[in-house]
Motif scaffolding. Structure first.
Motif, PDB file in Angstrom:
ATOM      1  N   ASP A   1      -0.073  10.373  -2.109  1.00 20.08           N
ATOM      2  CA  ASP A   1      -0.271  10.849  -0.743  1.00 20.08           C
ATOM      3  C   ASP A   1       0.740  11.907  -0.337  1.00 20.08           C
ATOM      4  O   ASP A   1       0.391  12.910   0.284  1.00 20.08           O
ATOM      5  CB  ASP A   1      -0.170   9.689   0.253  1.00 20.08           C
ATOM      6  CG  ASP A   1      -1.389   8.804   0.250  1.00 20.08           C
ATOM      7  OD1 ASP A   1      -2.373   9.152  -0.429  1.00 20.08           O
ATOM      8  OD2 ASP A   1      -1.350   7.750   0.923  1.00 20.08           O
TER       9      ASP A   1
ATOM     10  N   GLU B   1       0.834  -1.205   0.000  1.00 19.33           N
ATOM     11  CA  GLU B   1       0.000   0.000   0.000  1.00 19.33           C
ATOM     12  C   GLU B   1       0.868   1.254   0.000  1.00 19.33           C
ATOM     13  O   GLU B   1       0.549   2.233  -0.677  1.00 19.33           O
ATOM     14  CB  GLU B   1      -0.913  -0.013   1.226  1.00 19.33           C
ATOM     15  CG  GLU B   1      -1.932   1.094   1.231  1.00 19.33           C
ATOM     16  CD  GLU B   1      -2.876   0.974   2.403  1.00 19.33           C
ATOM     17  OE1 GLU B   1      -3.336   2.014   2.876  1.00 19.33           O
ATOM     18  OE2 GLU B   1      -3.147  -0.155   2.851  1.00 19.33           O
ATOM     19  N   TYR B   2       1.961   1.233   0.757  1.00 20.51           N
ATOM     20  CA  TYR B   2       2.885   2.366   0.744  1.00 20.51           C
ATOM     21  C   TYR B   2       3.454   2.577  -0.653  1.00 20.51           C
ATOM     22  O   TYR B   2       3.540   3.701  -1.133  1.00 20.51           O
ATOM     23  CB  TYR B   2       4.039   2.154   1.714  1.00 20.51           C
ATOM     24  CG  TYR B   2       3.701   2.334   3.184  1.00 20.51           C
ATOM     25  CD1 TYR B   2       2.610   3.082   3.588  1.00 20.51           C
ATOM     26  CD2 TYR B   2       4.494   1.768   4.161  1.00 20.51           C
ATOM     27  CE1 TYR B   2       2.311   3.245   4.924  1.00 20.51           C
ATOM     28  CE2 TYR B   2       4.210   1.932   5.497  1.00 20.51           C
ATOM     29  CZ  TYR B   2       3.111   2.675   5.877  1.00 20.51           C
ATOM     30  OH  TYR B   2       2.828   2.844   7.190  1.00 20.51           O
TER      31      TYR B   2
ATOM     32  N   VAL C   1      10.045   6.093  -1.966  1.00 18.35           N
ATOM     33  CA  VAL C   1       9.190   5.450  -0.974  1.00 18.35           C
ATOM     34  C   VAL C   1       9.839   5.440   0.400  1.00 18.35           C
ATOM     35  O   VAL C   1       9.176   5.675   1.413  1.00 18.35           O
ATOM     36  CB  VAL C   1       8.840   4.006  -1.426  1.00 18.35           C
ATOM     37  CG1 VAL C   1       8.005   3.300  -0.390  1.00 18.35           C
ATOM     38  CG2 VAL C   1       8.124   4.029  -2.754  1.00 18.35           C
TER      39      VAL C   1
ATOM     40  N   VAL D   1       8.164   7.091   3.714  1.00 12.88           N
ATOM     41  CA  VAL D   1       7.792   6.311   4.892  1.00 12.88           C
ATOM     42  C   VAL D   1       8.446   6.883   6.133  1.00 12.88           C
ATOM     43  O   VAL D   1       7.803   7.052   7.175  1.00 12.88           O
ATOM     44  CB  VAL D   1       8.161   4.822   4.691  1.00 12.88           C
ATOM     45  CG1 VAL D   1       8.046   4.051   5.993  1.00 12.88           C
ATOM     46  CG2 VAL D   1       7.271   4.196   3.644  1.00 12.88           C
TER      47      VAL D   1
ATOM     48  N   THR E   1       2.307   6.176  -2.297  1.00 10.44           N
ATOM     49  CA  THR E   1       3.263   7.166  -1.832  1.00 10.44           C
ATOM     50  C   THR E   1       3.246   8.431  -2.669  1.00 10.44           C
ATOM     51  O   THR E   1       3.165   9.539  -2.125  1.00 10.44           O
ATOM     52  CB  THR E   1       4.685   6.573  -1.820  1.00 10.44           C
ATOM     53  OG1 THR E   1       4.736   5.549  -0.848  1.00 10.44           O
ATOM     54  CG2 THR E   1       5.709   7.623  -1.489  1.00 10.44           C
TER      55      THR E   1
ATOM     56  N   TYR F   1       4.886   8.955   6.786  1.00  9.94           N
ATOM     57  CA  TYR F   1       4.038   7.935   7.406  1.00  9.94           C
ATOM     58  C   TYR F   1       4.472   7.604   8.836  1.00  9.94           C
ATOM     59  O   TYR F   1       3.644   7.402   9.705  1.00  9.94           O
ATOM     60  CB  TYR F   1       4.041   6.647   6.580  1.00  9.94           C
ATOM     61  CG  TYR F   1       3.393   6.780   5.221  1.00  9.94           C
ATOM     62  CD1 TYR F   1       2.070   7.155   5.093  1.00  9.94           C
ATOM     63  CD2 TYR F   1       4.107   6.504   4.076  1.00  9.94           C
ATOM     64  CE1 TYR F   1       1.472   7.268   3.850  1.00  9.94           C
ATOM     65  CE2 TYR F   1       3.520   6.601   2.817  1.00  9.94           C
ATOM     66  CZ  TYR F   1       2.210   6.985   2.714  1.00  9.94           C
ATOM     67  OH  TYR F   1       1.629   7.081   1.489  1.00  9.94           O
TER      68      TYR F   1
END
Length: 95
Positions: A48, A40-41, A54, A58, A45, A62
């Motif tokens: 979002d 999902e990341y 990535v 993160v 990414t 995130y």
């Protein structure tokens, strides 16, 4: 004493081999690490966060509070080491 050290090292090695025996293969798409939030990341990414990297997304978006906490722990450890070294330097100069 040497026999005890060797036997403890062998026991630790056996424990590590036993613990890692049933781990999934690297790159297995069905491994637990690859079926959680990771895909999902990777998919979300860019939309979002707005960046393509990535790993940076993160760490900086995130999981930003987690990264901030880890940075604080490392900073605190470094300051503690500096205080110990400064104190030791003063003690050496006084003797």
């Amino acid at each position: 004493m040497r026999a005890l050290s060797v036997s403890l090292a062998i026991a630790a090695a056996a424990l590590f081999v036993a613990a890692s025996w049933n781990l999934p293969d690297r790159g297995d798409p069905h491994a637990p690490a690859n079926v959680g939030v990771g895909p999902e990341y990777v998919e979300r990414t860019e939309q979002d966060v707005g960046i393509e990297n990535v790993v940076s997304a993160v760490l900086a978006d995130y999981r930003s509070y987690d990264t901030l906490g880890e940075t604080f722990v490392i900073f605190t450890g470094g300051v503690a080491v500096l205080f110990v070294l400064i104190r030791r330097g003063r003690d050496d100069q006084q003797t």
